[in-house]
Structures are given as C-alpha cells and as structure tokens.
Design an enzyme around this catalytic site. Sequence first.
Site, PDB file in Angstrom:
ATOM      1  N   ASP A 164      24.381  27.237  41.970  1.00 24.06           N
ATOM      2  CA  ASP A 164      24.854  27.034  40.430  1.00 24.06           C
ATOM      3  C   ASP A 164      23.622  26.554  39.584  1.00 24.06           C
ATOM      4  O   ASP A 164      23.557  25.494  39.432  1.00 24.06           O
ATOM      5  CB  ASP A 164      26.160  26.401  40.331  1.00 24.06           C
ATOM      6  CG  ASP A 164      26.538  26.223  38.838  1.00 24.06           C
ATOM      7  OD1 ASP A 164      26.400  27.346  38.256  1.00 24.06           O
ATOM      8  OD2 ASP A 164      27.112  25.242  38.462  1.00 24.06           O
TER       9      ASP A 164
ATOM     10  N   GLU B  18      24.120  32.420  40.578  1.00 22.75           N
ATOM     11  CA  GLU B  18      24.842  32.805  39.327  1.00 22.75           C
ATOM     12  C   GLU B  18      24.173  33.444  38.314  1.00 22.75           C
ATOM     13  O   GLU B  18      22.869  33.026  38.197  1.00 22.75           O
ATOM     14  CB  GLU B  18      25.533  31.423  38.797  1.00 22.75           C
ATOM     15  CG  GLU B  18      26.432  31.931  37.541  1.00 22.75           C
ATOM     16  CD  GLU B  18      27.063  30.582  36.957  1.00 22.75           C
ATOM     17  OE1 GLU B  18      28.234  30.357  37.558  1.00 22.75           O
ATOM     18  OE2 GLU B  18      26.579  30.037  35.815  1.00 22.75           O
TER      19      GLU B  18
ATOM     20  N   ASP C 285      29.539  21.141  39.532  1.00 24.14           N
ATOM     21  CA  ASP C 285      28.565  21.962  39.794  1.00 24.14           C
ATOM     22  C   ASP C 285      28.355  22.210  41.195  1.00 24.14           C
ATOM     23  O   ASP C 285      28.026  23.626  41.648  1.00 24.14           O
ATOM     24  CB  ASP C 285      26.941  21.440  39.319  1.00 24.14           C
ATOM     25  CG  ASP C 285      27.270  20.978  37.834  1.00 24.14           C
ATOM     26  OD1 ASP C 285      26.735  21.940  36.991  1.00 24.14           O
ATOM     27  OD2 ASP C 285      27.296  19.948  37.554  1.00 24.14           O
TER      28      ASP C 285
END
Length: 175
Positions: A4, A65, A138
Amino acid sequence: MGVDPGLTRCGVGVVDGEVGRTPTLVEAGVIRTPSDADLPLRLLAIETGLEEWIGRHRPDMIAVERVFSQNNTPTVIGTAQAAGVALLIAARRRIPVRQHTPSEVKAAITGSGRADKAQVGTMVTRVLRLASAPKPADAADAVALAVCQLWRGAGQARLDAAIEAQRRTAGRRGA
C-alpha cells in the site's frame, strides 16, 4: 506480498495461501519515512525497506495498489512515486507484479467497493482469523491487497495463460 504505497507510511503485508485454502498472515507492517526528509531520501528508505521485506519473505507475486486521482495532487504524486519504487524493485527481481484499484481490493475483501478502512480491517481480521486487525491501517490495507491478489490473481493468471496459448496456436496456423 501486498504494498500500500505512501511516502510517510508504506504498508506491507505478506500472506501465504492458495485458492480454496484459508490464507494465513505471515507479516504485516509499515515502512516509515520522516515527512521533513528530502524526497530522494524518503524514496531510498522505501526502497531499502521493501528490499528487506522481499529478502526476508521471497514473495512469488507482489500486488501494488494502483494510484488513482484524488483532489490532493501532492499526495497523489508522492503515492505514485512510492508505488513506482515497488514496481521497479519487482521488475529488477523479476517478481510478477499486479496492480489493483482501491475499490477492487475493497470489493474483494468486503464485498463492497465503497467499504471504509475500518470495514477492510474487520474483514482482514475475519478472513485471516486474527485476534485483531494489523496496525496501522496501512498495514491492513497491504494485507488486503495481498489477499485480493491471492483470490483474484489465480483466475487472472489462468486467463492470461489461455490468451497466450490461443495467441501461440493462432500464430502457428498463420505461418
């Protein structure tokens, strides 16, 4: 392994599993960089941290991501730069990499592409049978990316292989 991307906190999550089997959490955490550090040093710290994670876990796939446009352009740029570091490391190490949008990950893990961070954390906890969600958020998001890739990536890999086989067959017929 899921990444992420972020300049201040880059979430990283590693899961083990295969389709049809409950995945297990191997490790989750974040790579932190000081917000007052120069950008090149922050990107270097992310690279160093990701290299350590990859060296420790030797993932066979990395899910990152996909950065999407938000209202806060400087944040998007920093996130994209951190994502670029992850993509570069994967390419350098010849590790297959896939990108997933936030809504795709949310839909895979919660059933809704509009889920909030708390819902993602809750479902990561349930899916992996954990006592609590990985912290900070996160890290939970990175684990959700890894699970999304595990669940959706196998089907996509089969589809890619079938397309490639069809291409090869068509090429032989045309020669």
